[in-house]
Every structure is written in structure tokens, then in C-alpha cells.
Design an enzyme around this catalytic site. Sequence first.
Site, mmCIF file in Angstrom:
data_model
loop_
_atom_site.group_PDB
_atom_site.id
_atom_site.type_symbol
_atom_site.label_atom_id
_atom_site.label_comp_id
_atom_site.label_asym_id
_atom_site.label_seq_id
_atom_site.Cartn_x
_atom_site.Cartn_y
_atom_site.Cartn_z
ATOM 1 N N ASP A 85 22.325 31.799 56.483
ATOM 2 C CA ASP A 85 22.895 33.135 56.318
ATOM 3 C C ASP A 85 23.925 33.171 55.192
ATOM 4 O OD1 ASP A 85 24.366 31.413 58.021
ATOM 5 O OD2 ASP A 85 25.658 33.090 58.589
ATOM 6 N N GLU A 86 24.114 34.361 54.669
ATOM 7 C CA GLU A 86 25.230 34.688 53.777
ATOM 8 C C GLU A 86 25.377 33.730 52.589
ATOM 9 O OE1 GLU A 86 28.371 37.119 56.421
ATOM 10 O OE2 GLU A 86 28.576 34.950 56.649
ATOM 11 N N LEU A 87 24.278 33.424 51.940
ATOM 12 C CA LEU A 87 24.374 32.583 50.754
ATOM 13 C C LEU A 87 25.035 33.387 49.640
ATOM 14 C CD1 LEU A 87 23.497 29.691 50.337
ATOM 15 C CD2 LEU A 87 21.412 30.534 49.250
#
Lengths: 550, 550
Positions: B332-334
Site C-alpha cells: 500500500d501507499e507506495l
Amino acid sequence: MKLPCLLLVAAQFSRVFGLWPQPRSLQTGSSALKLAPTFNILVNVGHAPSDLENAVSRTKTFLRSDNLGRLVVGRGASDSAAVQHAKSLDTLELSLAHGAAVKSITDEARLPIGTRSEEYTLHVPADGSSATITANSTLGLLRGLTTFEQLWYEYGGQVYTVEAPISITDSPAYPYRGFMLDTSRNFFPVSDIKRTLNAMSWVKMSEFHWHVSDSQSFPLEVPGYTDLASKGAYAPSMIYSPSDVQDIVAYAGARGIDVMIEIDTPGHTAIISAAHPEHVACAEASPWTTFANEPPAGQLRLASAATTNFTAGLLASVARMFPSAIMSTGGDELNTECYVQDPETQADLKATGRSLEQALDVFTQKTHAAIRAEGKTPAVWEEMVLDHNVTLGNDTIVLVWISSANAAAVAAKNFRLVHGPSDYFYLDCGAGEWIGDDVANSWCDPFKTWQKSYTFDPLANISESQAHLVLGGEQLLWTEQSGPENLDSIVWPRAASSAEVFWSGPGGNLSTALPRLHDLAFRMRQRGVKAIQLQPMWCALRPGKCNLDS
Amino acid sequence: MKLPCLLLVAAQFSRVFGLWPQPRSLQTGSSALKLAPTFNILVNVGHAPSDLENAVSRTKTFLRSDNLGRLVVGRGASDSAAVQHAKSLDTLELSLAHGAAVKSITDEARLPIGTRSEEYTLHVPADGSSATITANSTLGLLRGLTTFEQLWYEYGGQVYTVEAPISITDSPAYPYRGFMLDTSRNFFPVSDIKRTLNAMSWVKMSEFHWHVSDSQSFPLEVPGYTDLASKGAYAPSMIYSPSDVQDIVAYAGARGIDVMIEIDTPGHTAIISAAHPEHVACAEASPWTTFANEPPAGQLRLASAATTNFTAGLLASVARMFPSAIMSTGGDELNTECYVQDPETQADLKATGRSLEQALDVFTQKTHAAIRAEGKTPAVWEEMVLDHNVTLGNDTIVLVWISSANAAAVAAKNFRLVHGPSDYFYLDCGAGEWIGDDVANSWCDPFKTWQKSYTFDPLANISESQAHLVLGGEQLLWTEQSGPENLDSIVWPRAASSAEVFWSGPGGNLSTALPRLHDLAFRMRQRGVKAIQLQPMWCALRPGKCNLDS
């Protein structure tokens, strides 16, 4: 070779994070100082009262048991070299100012609001010579001891500070620094209240506002009115007996906290119908939405002479249970429709030729007279001065709750006031609607963060000439969605926000407050109060790194 | 003379409130039945596994120690006459269906998701003859025992029901019924995790999704990679050792719960830089707002072959610690800017001629291959299929979190999915912004009430042909503002909402659910899990009276 090392050490040390509330005047140095193994506290007070001796014992215990490492990466590891070679502090001496009368902490804490002496000075020399706390009262000495406890950290078995010498001159900005607990919606055992009083005392709060009863339950055993609790408490085990009350007020007093009891009237009294249906209008009337702001509906028949006498007698009996000089008679959220649809009330109004407002005035005057006869000054919720036209003594204290915007109107009427606005200080907001079949948000959404409470301005829109009317404020916990299970976590450390606003004065900086608040929360946890984490521990160990601009 | 009395009793008894989740099929009668003092549970299973024997022991203990009075005014007082003359139940018999293989609860609970047998039937005759639970697996017997425990109330020393005979046929609507705990933002001792597993098992949850590490701390001691914890945990006392993990997975398994470990990669890994700075881009880069959604910034250098190998090796070692058939690699949330500004990553991309997306694809393929080699099916957060174009096995499980609206897009890509949408299931929402100098609300405001979670529809916007892709869902606790202090109170009883949605199926009625949820919360408190009060106790004792329309 010594100088660069010392400079490095000084840079790492930054400042004392642990003080909460922030003292009014504080000077610190950058020397390490440790407590001697033989450290002792001397009470230079003739005929020292036992509650002062007990406070000293508690301080000595906390100094040994807090075991709080500094909130930096590595905790105290970087301090240990300096601490190893530091001077040792052998003694803290407590003294009253010349000529100060020796009174117990308890007696001082129960004086009328605004007349209590809480100021103190505290000196911790860097050279190992005695530290001193001086005050004009034992209550001031207690406040100083509380500050002294927050100066120390532990690492590798050493209790130390890295900021000696320390010099503090301190006094509260406002006398009323409170917390309100509702014990009617859900019940809290005495042990929970005592733990709450502990935490309150650690942030120098002065008033426990005990909203003991409401429409849902009546957990207070009142001499002469014992059926209210025996029929209106949730269970026999959920009753505060007179000896419980004595226990609580003594415990509070010894910690510098006065207990203002509230019997909310004439609204918020449905459960009185369990014992005395004759005194309650629209008891459990349906739909409750017509007759009350929350279930169950039910209000005292304020137009009835019998009910007025009953209430006055009840309030007088409760007043005799509590040593405080103040007592709240409530007065919030009076529902008119309840009385419009109550045949008995309509008959009483007709018989006396009074309007409902006139009847309320009579009711209030009689009930206030009853508690004044017991030596109490009444406190009321804001509606009694803003929405109704009742006769109130000039000294009546008004509790502002609906909105922070209403304080100015109360002050404009020349009443003393306590700030408890829902938009800043309601600890229960933001947990969603608790009505069963509703998916709405809580009425006072959003959650009031510590940051929000911390930005409160007690004098907003209040003129300079009326500023003296502001006694202080309190954070409040209404317990529709709380019980012993989440008492600590919903209250602490958030309620410390207002404790600092009203002790240190408003306008504090959020960024510099946060590391101190972390420190307080960690210390509370060490002492058994389950204050929550405000941030990831990564942030707590790195002051400033979790700010927006870092 | 008997009939009117019986009718009155029947009217008072209403229905079994205690069952949570609601069984798929339930018939109840209106006879009182009490547990005999000699009540015993017979296990008619040859070579019964020890975890089944232990489950039986726990049930016997709960039957004796729950001491839960019915949630009505007077608690069980109105039942006592009927109970006094009631038949006694001597025996509960557990049997496996003819031909069912005898396997431990633990082994059954760790089978691939969707292949576990949890169904059971439960009969409690009214005449005192033996009660029975029959299932196709020991896990099914456990689910039946859990239901059996919820049938009984206590009053005056008698453990009884007033609804015999009881007949239940039950099976879960969805196999994945989970709870996710983040142990990185703040640490939770093993005892807290075990207590959470207890509560999960009481509502028949099947998956503990353990988000063990994140950017703030790495509390897991991984064989071959022990420096990650020794340098990245908050403290030596805040590390899960391999034996802690064994303890936790065994404890979970015995309670019918599989443990899906998550090592979130390649983002949410800043703390790995404490041990391996060479593998982390933009570690603690400032301002963090440019490089991460929360402080500290730092992501694995996904374009580096060395970092990819390191990560694959780490994941494989973690995989070997956990017996589950599934494991999450996060995703997630790269943050792209982190890599844009990282010279090493830019050099690696240039050297390999890959775009960042291509490098992510290689990284993901290699790390997934590593855990597949250990027999694990990977799970990923939704961005890996919705925002990136990486090669994933068809059997990959996708965790939907950003919004419930995104589940349909995941299903449209033909991936199996688990619902964990922030707008329904995030338990941490609504506590305000935790960034230090900010007074904003929490990003996922408001608080997700049990009512909100309860209204979740797992198949919303998902076509009938894709419905089989929905494995279930989980409520999640991200712990920026949580620790052991508020774990129970923030999770329970709210997380029971999704447990019922995914066991009983969606569409439950809020009004009839609430009394059962109160019952569950009261029972949890009796068992040491500090589930909060959802309403004033006045409401809990008067089902329906605190609804909007009452």
C-alpha cells in the site's frame, strides 16, 4: 578536552519535558543531578497535618517507582555518563512562608473557589544542597511536590535530572480547573473515581464536578431519601453509600481537590419516578424524542409544592454529605412539552395562577434556599441564566456547556462562570450516535482532540471588566458510551489540556506542549492510569519529528 | 390457573439475546431449562485432539464463571420461579458426522481459506435429555461450543435458559472473518494479542491479520534477520521472539483462528534503515509530507537487486515462522517521489533500463516467488492491482482498504478479495489528527460505529458471477493512537459487527441486533475483555427503549 564534551551533552539534553502544567515561571540549567539513595523530604512545618505527611509519602513513592526513561531514542543512555559524575541531592525541604497559618491540604482545598492558596516556589540547586519548596499553604506545598515529582527520570537505576539548577515560581491562572464525571448513564466504582482523582491531582486540578444522578440511574444513597438509590440504581452493587462519599471527598481533599456534587434538577430526573412517581412528569413518556433530549423522558413536577419541598429536602440532605462550599442544582435541557402534556403540572399552574417560567422561578428559589441554608453557593447550567428568567443570587456560578460562544452572554449578565463548552471540552464527542437504530454521527462531532482543547481561550469575547468572572473550566465526560472499561482511555491525557490552559494560562504552543504531554501520559501509565498513546512511540521518542513541518 | 401464568412468563421471556453471530437457522421454544450441578460435556470423538479437549474445558469454565444475568430490569428475577421447577440438563454430547476424519481444530483452522469446515448443528432438548453438537470437523464442534456458551444466563446460582428447546443449524456465509492489528505504530505484549484472540474466537472469527511491522518499528525477531528487531524495535522488551510467535499461532489455532502475517513492502519500511540503511530510500527524509503519508518516510529500494534479494529472504524466513497458507506482502501507499529523489534507485533503474513500475513488477514477482516457495499464497493491499501493473498469481488475495467502492474494481479484475474498507471497518477513525501541531480531524472521520459497520454489504456493486471472489472481511486497528491501554475499548464490541456480517450474512436489523450485542459486550466483560458500554445501562436493560421511535 572537557569543553566539547560538555557542549555535546548540553545539546542533547534539550529541556525538561515532564512538567505539566507548565509553571508560570521556570528557569533551568544544564547540570546533571541525581537523587541520593538516602534522599529524604523534610517537612519544616510545625504540627504538620497528616494529609501533608501523606502527600510527602506519595511523592517519595513516585520518585522510587515512576521509573520513567526520558522520551528520546535510547531513553536515558546518553545521559548516563553525565549522571554518573553528577552531584547527589539528599534533601527536599518543605516550608510555609513566614506567618502562614497551618491548615490541612483538605481544608484549604475546600475553601470557597477563588480564596484557596495554591502558589509555591521550588528551587533545586545544582550543587547537591537542599532543594526547597515554599508556599503560603499546605495546598501550595502539595502543588510544589507534584511539580517536583515531574522533574526526574530514571536510567540504569539512577533517578536524575539533566537540567539543574531548577527554579520555579508558580501559581494558577484560574482557581477552577476541573473534570466532570457522569455516574448515572453508566456506573463507576469508587476505585475508578479515586484513580481519576489521582490523575487529576497530578495535573493540579482543583475541582471534581460529580454529576452523580440523571434520568437513567440514581446511584447516590441519600439519608432520608434512600429509596431513590434502592429503586433507582442499576444494582445494589452500583450505589454510592454515605461512607463511599466520605471516602471519596476525603481522598479528593487530601489531593487538593474539592468535590462539587450535582443533583441535576428539575430535568434529567426520570429515574426518580421509580421511587416517587408522584413527583415526575412524563416519566418514560413515548416517544421520548418529544419529551427529552435522550431516553428516558421524565422531569420533576416543578409546579407542585409537594415536589418542590421534596426536591429542596433532597438537595439539603445531599448538601450535608459534601463539605464543599459549592453545589450544582443542574438546570439544563428543560423540556416544555413534558409539562404541557402533564395534567398534574397544568392543574398546579392553574391553581397557583403561575406560568411555567414563574413556577420554575419559585422552584429554583426554594431549592437554592435549601442548599444555601446548608452553607452552599449554587451552581447551575447556562440555560438557567440564558434561556430562563429565574431569580438567582449574584454569587451563583454558571456552567457553560452548549457552546463556547455562550460564555460572553453569561459574563454580560455579571455571573461568575466555569467553561465547559461542548465544542472544546466534551470528552465523549465523536464516538457516533448511541441511539440504537440510528447511524448518525454524535451530536457534538467531531472528537475533541487534546490539541482542540488546548487552543481554548477563556477570555474570548469577554470584556476586561468581566474577566474576573471567569473562574476557570473543566473537561467533561458524559457516559452514555463509557464505563470503567474506557474511563482512563477517554479522559487521559486529553483532560490535561484544560488543566494546563487554566493553570498556566492560554496560548500555549502545540509543538512544545506535545513532548511534555507524552511525558505526562507515559508517567500516568507508570502510575496505573491507562492514558492512551497520542502518537506512534516513534514520534514520542523524537520530539518534533511528527509535526506537519518536519 | 396454570395457563395465564405461563402466558405471562412467555411474554416476559422474549427471545435469546445472547447469540452473536446470529446462527443461520435457529428455532427456540419457551421452556426453562437449567444446567445440572453435575453437567458435563462428553466428547464422542475417537482419539480426540487435545485442542478439542481444551476447548471443552474452556466451555465448562465459562458456563460456571460467566455469571451473566439477563439484560432486563431485575435481571433474572422474573425467571426464577420457572427455573426452579425446570428440568436439568446433565450432558452435552459432541460428535463428528459419520465418516468425518479426526483432525485437530488447529489443523482445520489453518487449511487454505475457503476449505475449512466450520458448520455444525446444535440441539438442546427441553426435557433434560442430552444436548448435542454435531459437525464435520473439530473446528465445527468448536463453533458449536461457542454458541452453546452463549445460550445461558445466571440468576441466584442457577445457570439456565428460558428458551428450550433450542435447535440450530449453522455455517458461515464467508470463510474470512478477520481482525487486523498493527503492532508497529505502538507495541502490544503477547498477552494483549492472546486476549484479543479470545474475543475473536467468541464471535467465531477465523483470521488474525497481523500487520507486525511498519515504518515506525520492527518488533518481529526473524531468524537470519534479527538485527531488524534488535535495532528497529522500540525496546528489547518490545520484540516478538520466535517462541512468542509459536505461542501466538498455537493459541490462535486452538481457537479456530489462522494467523496471516504481514510484512508490508516495499513501502512502510523506514525502520529497516536502522539495521540496513543500504536498503532504504528516503529514510527519514524531510519534509516527510513529500515522501510518505505519515512520518517517518522510507521505502525499500525496490529497483535494487540486493534489496530485492534481501526482502525475498526476509519474507521467506518470516513465512517459515507461520503455519498459515496465506501471507501478506503489503504493497500500500507506495510513494513515487521517494524514488525519484533517491540517487541509488535512479541509478538502478538506469542500469536495468526499467521504469519504476517495471522494477516494482520484478520486485513483487521475486518476493511473491519467495513466499510461494514456502507454500504461501500471497495477499496484497488493493493498490497492487488498482494502481500498479504488477504480475500477480490468479490466486492472490487482495485486501480492499481505501474505500468500499473499490471492491467492485478488484472483483472485476477477477481477484479474490477481503473487505477492509476504511469507510466501514477502520476502528481507529474519528479520534482526531495525531500529527502534533495539527488540529484537523482524522483523515477517515467520522468514527465508524458498530451500526455503520453492521450495515456493510459484501456484494455491493459486485456481479453475481464475481460473488465467489469475496472471501469475507475484517475490521482493522491502525495503532497511531492506540496501545494496550485502549485496545479492548477501541475494538470491542465494535469488531463483532463484521464478525456477524460475514458469518450470518449482511442485512441484519440494527434494532434486533443491539440487545444481542449488549449481551455479547456484557459477557466479554465478565470474561476479562474490556468491551465498552454502547449505551447507558438503562437502555441495555430495556431492549428497544432507546431506539429513535420508542
